[in-house]
Design a protein around this motif. Sequence first.
Motif, PDB file in Angstrom:
ATOM      1  N   SER A   1       0.815  -1.196   0.000  1.00 26.92           N
ATOM      2  CA  SER A   1       0.000   0.000   0.000  1.00 26.92           C
ATOM      3  C   SER A   1       0.856   1.256   0.000  1.00 26.92           C
ATOM      4  O   SER A   1       0.704   2.149  -0.843  1.00 26.92           O
ATOM      5  CB  SER A   1      -0.905  -0.042   1.236  1.00 26.92           C
ATOM      6  OG  SER A   1      -1.528   1.187   1.429  1.00 26.92           O
TER       7      SER A   1
ATOM      8  N   THR B   1     -10.786   2.400  -5.798  1.00 29.42           N
ATOM      9  CA  THR B   1     -11.893   1.664  -6.435  1.00 29.42           C
ATOM     10  C   THR B   1     -13.114   1.708  -5.525  1.00 29.42           C
ATOM     11  O   THR B   1     -12.978   1.880  -4.309  1.00 29.42           O
ATOM     12  CB  THR B   1     -11.500   0.223  -6.780  1.00 29.42           C
ATOM     13  OG1 THR B   1     -12.481  -0.325  -7.653  1.00 29.42           O
ATOM     14  CG2 THR B   1     -11.423  -0.656  -5.528  1.00 29.42           C
TER      15      THR B   1
ATOM     16  N   GLY C   1     -15.029  -3.071  -6.617  1.00 28.17           N
ATOM     17  CA  GLY C   1     -13.677  -3.618  -6.533  1.00 28.17           C
ATOM     18  C   GLY C   1     -13.084  -3.942  -7.880  1.00 28.17           C
ATOM     19  O   GLY C   1     -12.529  -5.018  -8.097  1.00 28.17           O
TER      20      GLY C   1
ATOM     21  N   TRP D   1     -10.819  -1.821  -9.704  1.00 30.95           N
ATOM     22  CA  TRP D   1      -9.469  -1.282  -9.936  1.00 30.95           C
ATOM     23  C   TRP D   1      -9.255  -0.852 -11.388  1.00 30.95           C
ATOM     24  O   TRP D   1      -8.200  -1.039 -11.953  1.00 30.95           O
ATOM     25  CB  TRP D   1      -8.404  -2.272  -9.502  1.00 30.95           C
ATOM     26  CG  TRP D   1      -8.259  -2.315  -8.017  1.00 30.95           C
ATOM     27  CD1 TRP D   1      -7.615  -1.409  -7.233  1.00 30.95           C
ATOM     28  CD2 TRP D   1      -8.773  -3.320  -7.121  1.00 30.95           C
ATOM     29  NE1 TRP D   1      -7.702  -1.775  -5.905  1.00 30.95           N
ATOM     30  CE2 TRP D   1      -8.398  -2.945  -5.808  1.00 30.95           C
ATOM     31  CE3 TRP D   1      -9.516  -4.485  -7.293  1.00 30.95           C
ATOM     32  CZ2 TRP D   1      -8.744  -3.690  -4.691  1.00 30.95           C
ATOM     33  CZ3 TRP D   1      -9.854  -5.227  -6.183  1.00 30.95           C
ATOM     34  CH2 TRP D   1      -9.468  -4.841  -4.895  1.00 30.95           C
ATOM     35  N   THR D   2     -10.335  -0.360 -12.005  1.00 30.52           N
ATOM     36  CA  THR D   2     -10.221   0.195 -13.354  1.00 30.52           C
ATOM     37  C   THR D   2     -10.718   1.636 -13.279  1.00 30.52           C
ATOM     38  O   THR D   2     -11.377   2.017 -12.307  1.00 30.52           O
ATOM     39  CB  THR D   2     -11.110  -0.570 -14.345  1.00 30.52           C
ATOM     40  OG1 THR D   2     -12.468  -0.482 -13.898  1.00 30.52           O
ATOM     41  CG2 THR D   2     -10.699  -2.032 -14.445  1.00 30.52           C
TER      42      THR D   2
ATOM     43  N   GLU E   1      -2.440   3.993 -13.693  1.00 30.91           N
ATOM     44  CA  GLU E   1      -2.213   2.663 -14.267  1.00 30.91           C
ATOM     45  C   GLU E   1      -0.756   2.235 -14.065  1.00 30.91           C
ATOM     46  O   GLU E   1      -0.477   1.070 -13.785  1.00 30.91           O
ATOM     47  CB  GLU E   1      -2.584   2.678 -15.756  1.00 30.91           C
ATOM     48  CG  GLU E   1      -2.869   1.318 -16.370  1.00 30.91           C
ATOM     49  CD  GLU E   1      -3.973   0.536 -15.669  1.00 30.91           C
ATOM     50  OE1 GLU E   1      -4.931   1.150 -15.172  1.00 30.91           O
ATOM     51  OE2 GLU E   1      -3.858  -0.704 -15.604  1.00 30.91           O
TER      52      GLU E   1
ATOM     53  N   LEU F   1      -0.422   1.152 -10.559  1.00 30.19           N
ATOM     54  CA  LEU F   1      -1.042  -0.167 -10.409  1.00 30.19           C
ATOM     55  C   LEU F   1      -0.145  -1.255 -10.998  1.00 30.19           C
ATOM     56  O   LEU F   1      -0.047  -2.351 -10.450  1.00 30.19           O
ATOM     57  CB  LEU F   1      -2.413  -0.188 -11.099  1.00 30.19           C
ATOM     58  CG  LEU F   1      -3.592   0.281 -10.247  1.00 30.19           C
ATOM     59  CD1 LEU F   1      -4.841   0.432 -11.096  1.00 30.19           C
ATOM     60  CD2 LEU F   1      -3.855  -0.697  -9.094  1.00 30.19           C
TER      61      LEU F   1
ATOM     62  N   ARG G   1       1.096  -4.469  -9.243  1.00 28.78           N
ATOM     63  CA  ARG G   1       0.859  -5.818  -9.793  1.00 28.78           C
ATOM     64  C   ARG G   1       2.141  -6.633  -9.823  1.00 28.78           C
ATOM     65  O   ARG G   1       2.147  -7.826  -9.539  1.00 28.78           O
ATOM     66  CB  ARG G   1       0.284  -5.700 -11.210  1.00 28.78           C
ATOM     67  CG  ARG G   1      -1.173  -5.291 -11.195  1.00 28.78           C
ATOM     68  CD  ARG G   1      -1.726  -5.021 -12.588  1.00 28.78           C
ATOM     69  NE  ARG G   1      -3.091  -4.544 -12.447  1.00 28.78           N
ATOM     70  CZ  ARG G   1      -3.586  -3.460 -13.029  1.00 28.78           C
ATOM     71  NH1 ARG G   1      -2.822  -2.720 -13.837  1.00 28.78           N
ATOM     72  NH2 ARG G   1      -4.824  -3.104 -12.819  1.00 28.78           N
TER      73      ARG G   1
ATOM     74  N   PHE H   1      -6.397  -5.737  -7.170  1.00 27.95           N
ATOM     75  CA  PHE H   1      -6.048  -4.980  -8.379  1.00 27.95           C
ATOM     76  C   PHE H   1      -6.633  -5.579  -9.657  1.00 27.95           C
ATOM     77  O   PHE H   1      -6.339  -5.099 -10.752  1.00 27.95           O
ATOM     78  CB  PHE H   1      -4.526  -4.810  -8.519  1.00 27.95           C
ATOM     79  CG  PHE H   1      -3.828  -4.445  -7.244  1.00 27.95           C
ATOM     80  CD1 PHE H   1      -4.357  -3.462  -6.411  1.00 27.95           C
ATOM     81  CD2 PHE H   1      -2.664  -5.096  -6.846  1.00 27.95           C
ATOM     82  CE1 PHE H   1      -3.722  -3.121  -5.208  1.00 27.95           C
ATOM     83  CE2 PHE H   1      -2.028  -4.771  -5.645  1.00 27.95           C
ATOM     84  CZ  PHE H   1      -2.561  -3.790  -4.828  1.00 27.95           C
TER      85      PHE H   1
END
Lengths: 370, 370, 395, 395
Positions: free
Chosen positions: A89, A126, A130, A132-133, A224, A227, A231, A352
Amino acid sequence: MTMIEAEELGAIRAGFARLLSEKCSEAEVRRVMATESGHDPSLWKAIAEMGITALLVPEEHGGIGAGPVEMESVMEEAGAALLAGPLISSAVLATGLLSASSDADVKERILPAIASGETIASVALTGDEGLWTPEGVEVTAARQGNGWSLNGIASFVLSANVADLLLVVARTSEGVGCFEVAPGVKGVQLQPLETWDRTLRFSRIAFNGAEGRAIGGIDEQVVEHALDLARVALAGEQAGASRRIFDITIDYLKTRVQFGRPIGGFQALKHMAADLLIEVESATSAARAAAQALASNAPDKDVLINLAAFACADAFGQVAATAIQMHGGIAFTWEHPAHLYLRRARADAQLFGQSDMYRERYVAAMEKAA
Amino acid sequence: MTMIEAEELGAIRAGFARLLSEKCSEAEVRRVMATESGHDPSLWKAIAEMGITALLVPEEHGGIGAGPVEMESVMEEAGAALLAGPLISSAVLATGLLSASSDADVKERILPAIASGETIASVALTGDEGLWTPEGVEVTAARQGNGWSLNGIASFVLSANVADLLLVVARTSEGVGCFEVAPGVKGVQLQPLETWDRTLRFSRIAFNGAEGRAIGGIDEQVVEHALDLARVALAGEQAGASRRIFDITIDYLKTRVQFGRPIGGFQALKHMAADLLIEVESATSAARAAAQALASNAPDKDVLINLAAFACADAFGQVAATAIQMHGGIAFTWEHPAHLYLRRARADAQLFGQSDMYRERYVAAMEKAA
Amino acid sequence: MTDSVDEIRKEVRDWLAEHWDAETGKGRSAGSVRDWLDHVIAAGWAAPSWPAAYWGRGLGKEETSAVINEFRKVGAPGAGQDRGNIPANSIMQFGSEALKRRMIPEFLRGAQVCLLYSEPGAGSDLAAVQTRADRKGDVYVVTGQKVWTSGAHKADYGLLLARTDWDAPKHDGLSFFIIPIRQAGIEIRPINQITGDSHFNEVFLDNAEVAADNRVGEEGQGWKVMQTALAVERLIMGEGAGERRQGSMKDNVVSLIDIARETRKIGDPVLRQEIAQAMAYRQLNALNIIRSKQEMAQGSSSPIMSLGKLAMSRILHGDAAVMTKLLGAASMLDADANPRAADVNYRTANAFMTSIGGGTDQIQRNIISERVLGLPRETEADRTIPFRESRAVKG
Amino acid sequence: MTDSVDEIRKEVRDWLAEHWDAETGKGRSAGSVRDWLDHVIAAGWAAPSWPAAYWGRGLGKEETSAVINEFRKVGAPGAGQDRGNIPANSIMQFGSEALKRRMIPEFLRGAQVCLLYSEPGAGSDLAAVQTRADRKGDVYVVTGQKVWTSGAHKADYGLLLARTDWDAPKHDGLSFFIIPIRQAGIEIRPINQITGDSHFNEVFLDNAEVAADNRVGEEGQGWKVMQTALAVERLIMGEGAGERRQGSMKDNVVSLIDIARETRKIGDPVLRQEIAQAMAYRQLNALNIIRSKQEMAQGSSSPIMSLGKLAMSRILHGDAAVMTKLLGAASMLDADANPRAADVNYRTANAFMTSIGGGTDQIQRNIISERVLGLPRETEADRTIPFRESRAVKG
């Protein structure tokens, strides 16, 4: 972003592994799991002192200025140990957002404190779905006086319960932006969520005219990118955790005797083990390749990140579940660690984005290449 | 439709099995496979004399007037023996269409000949896409004088190369209809297609102003009913074929010695065998349940037919492929029968629709019920 | 249907009409359930197929079924225990005359048992029991540890498999006992499951005592006695399984589609494929069970019954996986505030109870391939040597 | 990089500049390939790591690699056969002095071999060879049947594993020979594969003869000699596999997406998932191979290499399955008129060559679990008894 020499990275990783084996044993993980916060400040301090929280922070802001390759590598150890707490986080997601922002003031003010571990930041990005886009963002921000006013719901906000600082991704009339919000201010209502994997904590946050400070230069692409960093870190966690529970299982197969011999001599279990080894090795390869591609901004970056995202999630899920099966009854007990890995595997598989989404994106990225 | 007594059905099936073991041995199947037509007229005659071609023909038209349960049962034997030839095409699909038509003349004229095996009928009902859905029909029919003129392409027409009579499903201005066409007439160009499974033959037929005779009372629903009959018969074939190649494999496991013992003693193969047994039994249960539901026009008919369609196709595919793997090298040779089952499994998995489509329809049928 | 069946049916019906009050669901003569069971036993309905000298009436199979059916119709308990009462049947088949007289009535009257078979070192290898029962005069002194015992707290007795001879091979040194469970030498501790439940217990035996007269069968016959007891258990489960499974299928079919609707994913073509496959596995298993019953009713033995447990593992794990996908991120949540998540989390963990408990999927595949398909048995390295010499003991 | 490597590199480069014509792809002095190879041998490049007394120059590993690289750069054949020439290496390691002198030059000069290892009764159990080689004076007389031999028609010699002692245990009664393949006692018959190909042969030996001097290693050492030969083969395959696999990945990635476009199914979300998974398995394997090479380059041994074949089975079967779905009904077709169908049909059948040939997936899983993971070895019932007494012989 500087690439640390392989040798130096090896030393950092080994030191981190040592720290975790001392201060993040299974017993410690269980102890922290049972606390209200799910966070161990003394362990966090030790991690920060090793520089792990500073890895992704640029050198000019008091960090080490390393990149995804280094982060992925230490995350393999974090995953193996089932480390609880705000590492992804704060040290990955928040750091990734802020480092890529154009807001000198914010960077100056916050990044050194994140690097030192003093400040824990959490990113709200989000809503209740949920996803995450970008479509999943449910908080809106509107100008009010000199500042911004935030409204709406963010959920699944990782480690927000222990955050000193919230970075809130919100829709504005000019597109997606990011806002610095203090958790304690008026109009922020934080509700910790109950989780199945008690080593991961989420909160649902209702914003009701909460005051936010806009962070310059963060748009959809920057989100992105952050993210993607997360990822890759998560893929490393999944690869490392897969390998650890696999190793635990193989050790058990060698010592558990039934029918007069170690159960690892039974072909059914041998073959399950061989198949799992492919998953474990593939997850490791995928996570590392994605990290390298992201670090070098390679043309096949999207291909490899999406591949790692579903391959590592699926591998961890399969390895953790099969590990229980291979252990038999003993792993059906709370006291055995196998279910802790299953819990983490199931949670990580949602974080994610889900595997189906990543598979879809992987094909799309391949189509562009083809 | 009368339900034959269990005992009588048992006798018919046993007689058919005996006939097949005599006249449809593996050597015979291979011989017929290599012929130009893929059809053995003398075997066909024997099958017809047993009444198999008459099973679904109503009694008033010289048939036995049995139903899907009986047909499914004998198809298990046909599948086990890999029977080549026009059984499904003529005695199921064409018979199903004609029996449900309202056209007394056609029924009077054709059904007795189909029942006796004298006439082989083939049904053209899909275009080059091979969809077997109403949208897949690519032949159009328009009135011309007293008759109809047909244009367009039908493909994957099962056993058309040996058909005495074509039943062509075509679009008209009033919806889907069915037309009787003689294969030899002007405007019909029949091109036999090369197939991977040489026990199944298809043709692609180009209609170019060919003359057709409309058959009364056949609409989309009747076509779908005839297809359901064919699906149940095919499910029986798949179940029977799965069981036979499974049995062949289990026998081999008991006799093939490696490392000083029958390979069936190795746990990996034992476990593969146990898993396949579930598939074989499930395919049998699914095929028979679908037949019963169709026979009794049960409320869950659609659920069970769609279930059987994909479950039997997938089971046969898995059993046939795994059988080769379990045999090892010997089944990689042309002379071993295993690949013949694999070929049939792959072809059967395409006939009348693919598993994905059936799964989709199965959920839809379940939704209606829920 | 024969005359004798009709006769019995009438007799039972009349008897029940006289003694059972269907409205209150109790015996007409006031009293406890135990009193009612005494009535049933006295009338010979508790074990109709047993000889009259042993609480029965010497009835045949069909007559016994008729008795059971009549009782079932009016909801009266206690009949036909010759089919399902595990301790009573074990004693009837293997016990001494004295043991029969003394204990069978207790069990027919509802005494509860728990199973003391599995041990930490004897899981899949159930015969590797290391709990020892040493003869001391009229009693055996029992020391050891049992696991995965359900219902230990409610039980009056334990069915105990213990080793009485350490020099015999593994399967031959075992004896079977009915041990009173409430005694100083027995301690019961719940096992915490990964589901959060504690349905099972560890049972520690430390110089616990069981009368030598409570041994069922001879010394060394314990394995055989236990196998028979397990067979009775499987029979009961098998008979009930079909209905229970179909029942839960119905529930589940509804719930998978319902969850997909709730989560607005019912239109997702990828998930629809997975929903279909999950529902199909369940329905295929139900169809297999129906067919196996039909085949058994026609007198042919059916191999399908033995597939059910293995099939159910796939079904339960598969359902949980699809539900997890349907819930998406919400599947990370838990507890009462998130009932759908709590349900699927529980299912995810609890599926291992089926794929591990009562014989792992791997053991089930052994059994199917050996007993149904006739493939060679697993070799057991320690099957023939003195247990004392085996790796289970020597490590 | 050391000086000696640079020196060698320069020497090879100069030598090649003098003797090799890169434009024509031939040696400058006119002559056959054999003549060129003679040149290479004489210069010591054919087997640089071997001693000077044996056609080599006693070079180290890096120097040898330099030689090979220089030859590769200009496309000249014949260098570095100490790494990849299986018969030459086997003889060098195990052969008698006379055999070395007589045969190694032949193999360095390009004599072709086929492998006479597998038999109908010795597939997974490769040591269960029943082909017999009986000593008669200066020759062995060989009778038996070999299968899955590729290249038998082009071969000059066969590498033969045959049994010379029937009283020794399975692995200890075998000897290894280099047998001339073109002789009256050897008949070669093609095997018809399920793909329609005939890449392999059955080889029938009926009183075929091989000089006793052509035995490689002592009598009874055959298993060890063959294992060494197989190791060389695996090394070659391993080195090449990475590139070949990556190459074919590229081809396949393109073709799965291309086929989906062609068949207008590229937009089908269900098939896109399956395309993704198929491509992923292939790419993951490629990434594993790259990583394993990196690890090996860093000096740590990598377990990943041994996973490649098993992984490739899943990849090839999976690709064929997805392609079949993409083609739909057209996958039932075949032959030149339907090239896409013919291609996927071939792939479907040929995938078994990988999952069965050269050790089935099941044998591979044994090997991985034993050699990589250190799990206990399979017990072999007949490993220690005289082969004459084994079930392979007695049935």
